[in-house]
Write an enzyme that holds these catalytic residues in place. Structure first.
Site, PDB file in Angstrom:
ATOM      1  N   PHE A 121       0.849  -1.184   0.000  1.00  0.00           N
ATOM      2  CA  PHE A 121       0.000   0.000   0.000  1.00  0.00           C
ATOM      3  C   PHE A 121       0.893   1.245   0.000  1.00  0.00           C
ATOM      4  O   PHE A 121       1.872   1.310   0.740  1.00  0.00           O
ATOM      5  CB  PHE A 121      -0.886  -0.029   1.246  1.00  0.00           C
ATOM      6  CG  PHE A 121      -2.005   0.961   1.237  1.00  0.00           C
ATOM      7  CD1 PHE A 121      -3.198   0.675   0.592  1.00  0.00           C
ATOM      8  CD2 PHE A 121      -1.872   2.180   1.879  1.00  0.00           C
ATOM      9  CE1 PHE A 121      -4.246   1.588   0.592  1.00  0.00           C
ATOM     10  CE2 PHE A 121      -2.911   3.098   1.883  1.00  0.00           C
ATOM     11  CZ  PHE A 121      -4.106   2.805   1.240  1.00  0.00           C
ATOM     12  N   ASP A 191       1.471  -5.751   7.652  1.00  0.00           N
ATOM     13  CA  ASP A 191       0.329  -4.845   7.638  1.00  0.00           C
ATOM     14  C   ASP A 191      -0.944  -5.682   7.507  1.00  0.00           C
ATOM     15  O   ASP A 191      -1.131  -6.404   6.524  1.00  0.00           O
ATOM     16  CB  ASP A 191       0.466  -3.861   6.459  1.00  0.00           C
ATOM     17  CG  ASP A 191      -0.611  -2.788   6.483  1.00  0.00           C
ATOM     18  OD1 ASP A 191      -1.727  -3.062   6.958  1.00  0.00           O
ATOM     19  OD2 ASP A 191      -0.330  -1.666   5.995  1.00  0.00           O
ATOM     20  N   TYR A 216     -10.861   0.909  10.709  1.00  0.00           N
ATOM     21  CA  TYR A 216     -12.092   1.310  10.005  1.00  0.00           C
ATOM     22  C   TYR A 216     -12.500   0.388   8.862  1.00  0.00           C
ATOM     23  O   TYR A 216     -13.498   0.621   8.202  1.00  0.00           O
ATOM     24  CB  TYR A 216     -11.993   2.759   9.492  1.00  0.00           C
ATOM     25  CG  TYR A 216     -10.788   3.070   8.624  1.00  0.00           C
ATOM     26  CD1 TYR A 216     -10.735   2.692   7.292  1.00  0.00           C
ATOM     27  CD2 TYR A 216      -9.696   3.761   9.146  1.00  0.00           C
ATOM     28  CE1 TYR A 216      -9.646   2.988   6.516  1.00  0.00           C
ATOM     29  CE2 TYR A 216      -8.591   4.061   8.372  1.00  0.00           C
ATOM     30  CZ  TYR A 216      -8.567   3.674   7.051  1.00  0.00           C
ATOM     31  OH  TYR A 216      -7.470   3.957   6.280  1.00  0.00           O
ATOM     32  N   LYS A 217     -11.730  -0.673   8.606  1.00  0.00           N
ATOM     33  CA  LYS A 217     -12.097  -1.588   7.524  1.00  0.00           C
ATOM     34  C   LYS A 217     -12.962  -2.712   8.099  1.00  0.00           C
ATOM     35  O   LYS A 217     -14.092  -2.451   8.511  1.00  0.00           O
ATOM     36  CB  LYS A 217     -10.843  -2.081   6.825  1.00  0.00           C
ATOM     37  CG  LYS A 217     -10.175  -0.936   6.045  1.00  0.00           C
ATOM     38  CD  LYS A 217      -8.825  -1.254   5.480  1.00  0.00           C
ATOM     39  CE  LYS A 217      -8.290  -0.055   4.694  1.00  0.00           C
ATOM     40  NZ  LYS A 217      -6.840  -0.047   4.556  1.00  0.00           N
ATOM     41  N   ARG A 365     -13.008  -2.993  -7.257  1.00  0.00           N
ATOM     42  CA  ARG A 365     -12.666  -3.863  -6.125  1.00  0.00           C
ATOM     43  C   ARG A 365     -13.913  -4.094  -5.271  1.00  0.00           C
ATOM     44  O   ARG A 365     -14.536  -3.162  -4.805  1.00  0.00           O
ATOM     45  CB  ARG A 365     -11.568  -3.187  -5.303  1.00  0.00           C
ATOM     46  CG  ARG A 365     -10.964  -4.076  -4.240  1.00  0.00           C
ATOM     47  CD  ARG A 365      -9.905  -3.338  -3.449  1.00  0.00           C
ATOM     48  NE  ARG A 365     -10.487  -2.319  -2.587  1.00  0.00           N
ATOM     49  CZ  ARG A 365      -9.842  -1.711  -1.594  1.00  0.00           C
ATOM     50  NH1 ARG A 365      -8.573  -2.015  -1.366  1.00  0.00           N
ATOM     51  NH2 ARG A 365     -10.424  -0.809  -0.848  1.00  0.00           N
TER      52      ARG A 365
END
Ligand SMILES: *Cc1c(COP(=O)(O)O)cnc(C)c1O
Length: 406
Positions: A121, A191, A216-217, A365
């Site tokens: 990322f 990660d 928050y995912k 996605r």
């Protein structure tokens, strides 16, 4: 494929009720911003009106604000297979990564290289670049995460990688990477942004040294929720981190002029924690800790497999290319489809209440949060996508204008 039967047999079905989902929307973006747990609205309202509004500064003690991050760590520990005292909840992944890079440097002071891959990322790479620039360490980048294990040398201080690729959803062979790192005396940082809450992570059992992850995912902590970091206990005594703020001081309220690190993981705290955000995060992580990971993982595989089957059936004539692994064992809870008109297609889907996201350069996605998605939702999503494709409904100027957030 009997989607109703799959939903009827779903042991996680009761969890859907714990979330406040908008009527008629198929939400396939829980890997970007998780849904709102029903309990969160009341918890945040209480924290605002009562704890802040009425009790004001007393709430640091009386409402337990001062211990909130550590309380959340107890539930988070269950989710990712760590001990609570190995977890620091707070800040963003970016900031936590910086802290851990500093810790890695203090643990391997004689080693000059941080090793990473270009598919990671971007923020992970940006922070590593910044840290390398500041410290004079070298940042060695290989092209793909599969090349990392072979690239570790006796000069590597730390190798860092994502457990699940944010674009393709491919799962990294963590055991191989940890072995390669430790064989050379290097540290391994993972990660967990796209694995915490949907995959068995097992940080301790895997002997992982360090990790960062996102609130928050799949942990449903709300927009901008605090992130977390993990540091294995064996490194605590020797590790130093560079953001030496007062919340990481041995005695923050002694107000001493000189920094002294707190013992253990608390030294990884920096400044005052964002209480309202932590209150929201606590509700999300509490649900994740209640959901056993085996059925969660099984459902993620089942949802992604069902989705691919529907795509093959209804969109086989369109020019979508599967970017994610075909083998369900090799992918996380997401499917990436490449298409030259991916951005416009994403916007057209959103206009019809099917919400995926777009990732550069050409990917739609789809994320499949097992706690609130049903197999029958996928039928709706693919039917709407098929209509959009067959009518070329995405082919409108409005769908091609880029918003600030994609
Ligand atoms: C979402 C995500 C991040 C986010 O980083 P923040 O600093 O918390 O905004 C980082 N890394 C990965 C792999 C991600 O998917």
């Amino acid at each position: 494929m009997d989607l109703d039967a799959l939903d009827a047999a779903d042991p996680l079905a009761p969890f859907r009720d714990r979330f406040a989902l908008p009527e008629g929307v198929v939400y396939l973006d829980g890997n970007s911003l998780g849904a709102l747990p029903r309990a969160t609205s009341a918890a945040v309202a209480k924290a605002v009106a009562e704890d802040w509004g009425q009790n004001l500064v007393k709430s640091w003690n009386t409402a337990g604000w001062i211990d909130l991050a550590a309380d959340i760590a107890r539930d988070l520990a269950v989710v990712i297979g760590a001990e609570p005292h190995e977890l620091a909840v707070g800040d963003s992944i970016s900031v936590n990564l910086f802290k851990l890079l500093g810790a890695a440097r203090s643990l391997r002071p004689e080693r000059p290289v941080i090793l990473a891959d270009k598919r990671n990322f971007p923020t992970d790479l940006y922070v590593a670049q910044g840290f390398a620039g500041l410290t004079g360490l070298g940042l060695q980048l290989v092209e793909t995460p599969d090349e990392l294990a072979a690239a570790v040398t006796a000069g590597t201080a730390l190798v860092m990688a994502s457990h699940v690729d944010y674009r393709s959803g491919a799962i990294l062979d963590l055991d191989r990477l940890v072995r390669a790192a430790h064989d050379q005396g290097a540290l391994c940082l993972v990660d967990l942004a796209h694995s915490a809450g949907v995959l068995r992570v097992d940080l301790a059992a895997r002997d992982i040294d360090m990790a960062v992850g996102c609130g928050y995912k799949y942990l449903n902590g709300g927009p901008g929720a605090p992130a977390f970091l993990y540091l294995a206990e064996r490194h605590h005594a020797a590790a130093r981190q560079p953001i030496t703020g007062w919340f990481g001081h041995a005695e923050p309220f002694a107000f001493e002029p000189t920094y002294r690190p707190a013992p253990g993981i608390r030294r990884f705290q920096a400044g005052t924690p964002p209480i309202l955000s932590l209150v929201a995060l606590r509700e999300g992580i509490r649900i994740a800790a209640e959901a056993p990971i085996e059925p969660v993982r099984a459902k993620a595989k089942s949802l992604t497999t069902a989705f691919l089957t529907l795509v093959d059936q209804h969109l086989g004539d369109q020019s979508f290319t599967l970017v994610s692994p075909r083998d369900a064992d090799k992918r996380g809870a997401q499917i990436a489809l490449a298409h030259p008109d991916a951005y416009a297609i994403t916007q057209a889907l959103i206009a019809r209440d099917v919400i995926p996201d777009y990732r550069e350069p050409d990917i739609v996605r789809f994320g499949f949060a097992p706690l609130y998605l049903r197999h029958t939702d996928l039928q709706v999503a693919v039917a709407r996508l098929a209509t959009i494709m067959h009518e070329r409904a995405y082919d409108q100027p409005a769908f091609r204008t880029r918003a600030k957030v994609t």
